[in-house]
Scaffold this motif. Structure first.
Motif, PDB file in Angstrom:
ATOM      1  N   ILE A 312      54.695  31.273  52.201  1.00  0.00           N
ATOM      2  CA  ILE A 312      55.708  30.803  51.846  1.00  0.00           C
ATOM      3  C   ILE A 312      55.515  31.282  50.642  1.00  0.00           C
ATOM      4  O   ILE A 312      57.282  31.494  50.203  1.00  0.00           O
ATOM      5  CB  ILE A 312      55.855  29.838  52.164  1.00  0.00           C
ATOM      6  N   LEU A 313      55.210  30.400  49.342  1.00  0.00           N
ATOM      7  CA  LEU A 313      54.803  30.345  48.073  1.00  0.00           C
ATOM      8  C   LEU A 313      55.041  31.742  47.331  1.00  0.00           C
ATOM      9  O   LEU A 313      55.662  33.231  46.767  1.00  0.00           O
ATOM     10  CB  LEU A 313      54.247  29.630  47.166  1.00  0.00           C
ATOM     11  N   GLY A 314      54.498  32.760  48.227  1.00  0.00           N
ATOM     12  CA  GLY A 314      54.073  34.489  48.080  1.00  0.00           C
ATOM     13  C   GLY A 314      55.185  35.274  47.934  1.00  0.00           C
ATOM     14  O   GLY A 314      55.795  36.129  47.259  1.00  0.00           O
ATOM     15  N   ARG A 315      55.395  35.143  49.274  1.00  0.00           N
ATOM     16  CA  ARG A 315      57.643  35.659  49.551  1.00  0.00           C
ATOM     17  C   ARG A 315      58.475  35.065  48.894  1.00  0.00           C
ATOM     18  O   ARG A 315      58.881  36.275  48.370  1.00  0.00           O
ATOM     19  CB  ARG A 315      57.363  34.938  51.237  1.00  0.00           C
ATOM     20  N   GLY A 316      58.459  34.039  48.354  1.00  0.00           N
ATOM     21  CA  GLY A 316      59.266  33.088  47.397  1.00  0.00           C
ATOM     22  C   GLY A 316      58.926  33.929  46.066  1.00  0.00           C
ATOM     23  O   GLY A 316      60.321  34.614  45.716  1.00  0.00           O
ATOM     24  N   ALA A 317      58.231  34.245  45.792  1.00  0.00           N
ATOM     25  CA  ALA A 317      57.561  34.761  44.285  1.00  0.00           C
ATOM     26  C   ALA A 317      58.072  36.429  44.361  1.00  0.00           C
ATOM     27  O   ALA A 317      57.864  36.571  43.078  1.00  0.00           O
ATOM     28  CB  ALA A 317      56.097  34.653  43.521  1.00  0.00           C
ATOM     29  N   GLU A 318      57.724  36.943  45.402  1.00  0.00           N
ATOM     30  CA  GLU A 318      58.177  38.099  45.619  1.00  0.00           C
ATOM     31  C   GLU A 318      59.908  38.483  45.410  1.00  0.00           C
ATOM     32  O   GLU A 318      59.764  38.971  44.704  1.00  0.00           O
ATOM     33  CB  GLU A 318      58.039  38.775  46.626  1.00  0.00           C
ATOM     34  N   ARG A 319      59.814  37.431  46.122  1.00  0.00           N
ATOM     35  CA  ARG A 319      62.383  37.300  45.846  1.00  0.00           C
ATOM     36  C   ARG A 319      61.990  37.606  44.403  1.00  0.00           C
ATOM     37  O   ARG A 319      63.486  37.678  44.170  1.00  0.00           O
ATOM     38  CB  ARG A 319      62.398  37.088  47.056  1.00  0.00           C
ATOM     39  N   ALA A 320      61.819  36.435  44.008  1.00  0.00           N
ATOM     40  CA  ALA A 320      61.997  35.483  42.323  1.00  0.00           C
ATOM     41  C   ALA A 320      62.101  36.884  41.759  1.00  0.00           C
ATOM     42  O   ALA A 320      63.096  37.231  41.209  1.00  0.00           O
ATOM     43  CB  ALA A 320      60.934  34.707  42.562  1.00  0.00           C
ATOM     44  N   ARG A 321      60.494  36.979  42.065  1.00  0.00           N
ATOM     45  CA  ARG A 321      60.415  38.979  40.361  1.00  0.00           C
ATOM     46  C   ARG A 321      61.294  40.166  40.883  1.00  0.00           C
ATOM     47  O   ARG A 321      61.600  40.299  39.382  1.00  0.00           O
ATOM     48  CB  ARG A 321      59.309  39.269  41.359  1.00  0.00           C
ATOM     49  N   ALA A 322      61.850  40.591  42.160  1.00  0.00           N
ATOM     50  CA  ALA A 322      62.995  41.122  42.155  1.00  0.00           C
ATOM     51  C   ALA A 322      64.310  41.085  41.924  1.00  0.00           C
ATOM     52  O   ALA A 322      64.430  41.734  40.807  1.00  0.00           O
ATOM     53  CB  ALA A 322      63.112  41.280  43.656  1.00  0.00           C
TER      54      ALA A 322
END
Ligand code: TYM
Length: 341
Positions: A312-322
């Motif tokens: 979940i944290l990894g997926r959130g980080a991807e969306r945040a980086r976008a």
């Protein structure tokens, strides 16, 4: 100030240093959920692990506290699909923009920060450089997303004023209107939950006495016992909010009750005015257990699957980086840093 050019976007963060307290829950997390559910903002919530290490953290405990905080967010009602939920260190843009803001913020501004003075204590020479620069990284957390609104407890107000100062100075120095002047959102009955042992001190995860705070992981018995032993005065409760002036402990318990019940202080006092604490404390304990135990049970369940939390944290980080990466790239361009295509 109206800033129509910026998307309405909420950012807020919580440090994974030690466990979550009732202060974090009522002053921050519960309100994060409301802002998510209202649907008028894009909502981004962050476990600020890089802020946590401004004071030394045991590595194993930091890892666990980060996962437990993520479990706390989800158990409290943050939906990792509707909100973006991630840990700060997985989005390097925070530290990169933080460096630029280290060069914008002034020493004099930082020296005035009361949280630095409180945390560094008498031995400021021995505090980490990171603790001193902490508010510049916090400004980067917020401004890397062009966030327009930041829900926090009262204790973060000065940091948010500094965030506006940093944005304004950057805009001025580079003759741009690139960064928004973020609005702090400090609202509700529990913007400053106080210690259960001393009504003049904030409830804090670092208080040496565990009896001073309610932890989100406390069981029903611990919650009831801490409330029963909470410091109070001998008077009955007043029927109006004005009657709580100069009664910090009484005010604190009534504020906690109001925030947990989603009612105003006046509505609570209209009901409980005239009661003694011997009657009010069990009411408060029942309400607290009722609201908090489903959260702690769900946190414990989620913690059984740390791999899922990390996903979940990894997926959130991807969306945040976008969101953050193009904003950082534009900031680099504004400053004149060469970026090869
Ligand atoms: P932290 O981790 O100390 O606290 C997280 C949130 O909980 C609120 N809070 C309280 N509210 C009411 N009563 C209390 N006793 C109480 N104790 C804590 C805090 O106000 C905060 O909203 N610097 C921040 C973390 C941060 C951040 C950010 C916040 C880093 N970057 C960007 C917002 C935006 C902090 O130390 O919070």
């Amino acid at each position: 100030m109206a800033q129509p050019q910026f998307t309405p976007r909420v950012f807020s963060g919580i440090q994974p240093s030690g466990g979550l307290t009732l202060g974090n829950y009522l002053g921050a997390m519960k309100r994060f959920v409301t802002m998510q559910d209202e649907g008028s903002f894009e909502t981004i919530y962050c476990m600020v692990d890089l802020h946590a290490i401004t004071v030394w953290q045991d590595p194993g405990k930091l890892t666990r506290a980060t996962r437990e905080l993520c479990a706390g967010f989800i158990a409290a009602g943050i939906d990792p699909e509707r909100s973006i939920l991630f840990n700060q260190s997985q989005v390097p843009e925070h530290a990169q923009l933080g460096w630029i803001f280290n060069c914008v913020a002034r020493m004099g501004w930082m020296k005035r920060m009361t949280q630095f003075k409180d945390k560094a204590g008498k031995n400021a020479e021995n505090a980490s450089l990171g603790l001193f620069g902490y508010p510049a990284l916090m400004a980067a957390d917020i401004l890397a997303y062009h966030a327009t609104h930041v829900p926090v407890g009262e204790d973060q107000k000065q940091h948010l004023e500094l965030t506006r100062d940093i944005a304004a100075k950057f805009n001025h120095d580079y003759e741009t209107e690139f960064f928004p002047l973020t609005e702090p959102v400090i609202e509700g009955a529990a913007t400053r939950v106080m210690s259960l042992r001393d009504g003049s001190k904030k409830m804090s995860k670092s208080d040496p006495s565990d009896m001073a705070r309610i932890n989100m992981t406390d069981d029903a018995e611990a919650i009831a016992s801490k409330i029963r032993k909470a410091r109070t005065d001998p008077e009955a409760l007043p029927s109006e909010a004005a009657g709580l002036n100069d009664r910090p402990e009484a005010r604190n318990l009534v504020n906690i009750y109001a925030a947990l019940a989603d009612r105003t202080v006046d509505a609570v006092l209209a009901e409980v005015g005239g009661k003694q604490f011997s009657e009010f404390k069990p009411m408060l304990a029942d309400l607290a257990v009722d609201k908090l135990s489903p959260i702690s049970t769900e946190m414990a369940r989620l913690m059984q699957d740390p791999a899922e939390i990390d996903r979940i944290l990894g997926r959130g980080a991807e969306r945040a980086r976008a969101i953050a990466a193009p904003i950082l790239a534009q900031a680099y361009d504004i400053v004149g840093l060469v970026r090869s295509a």
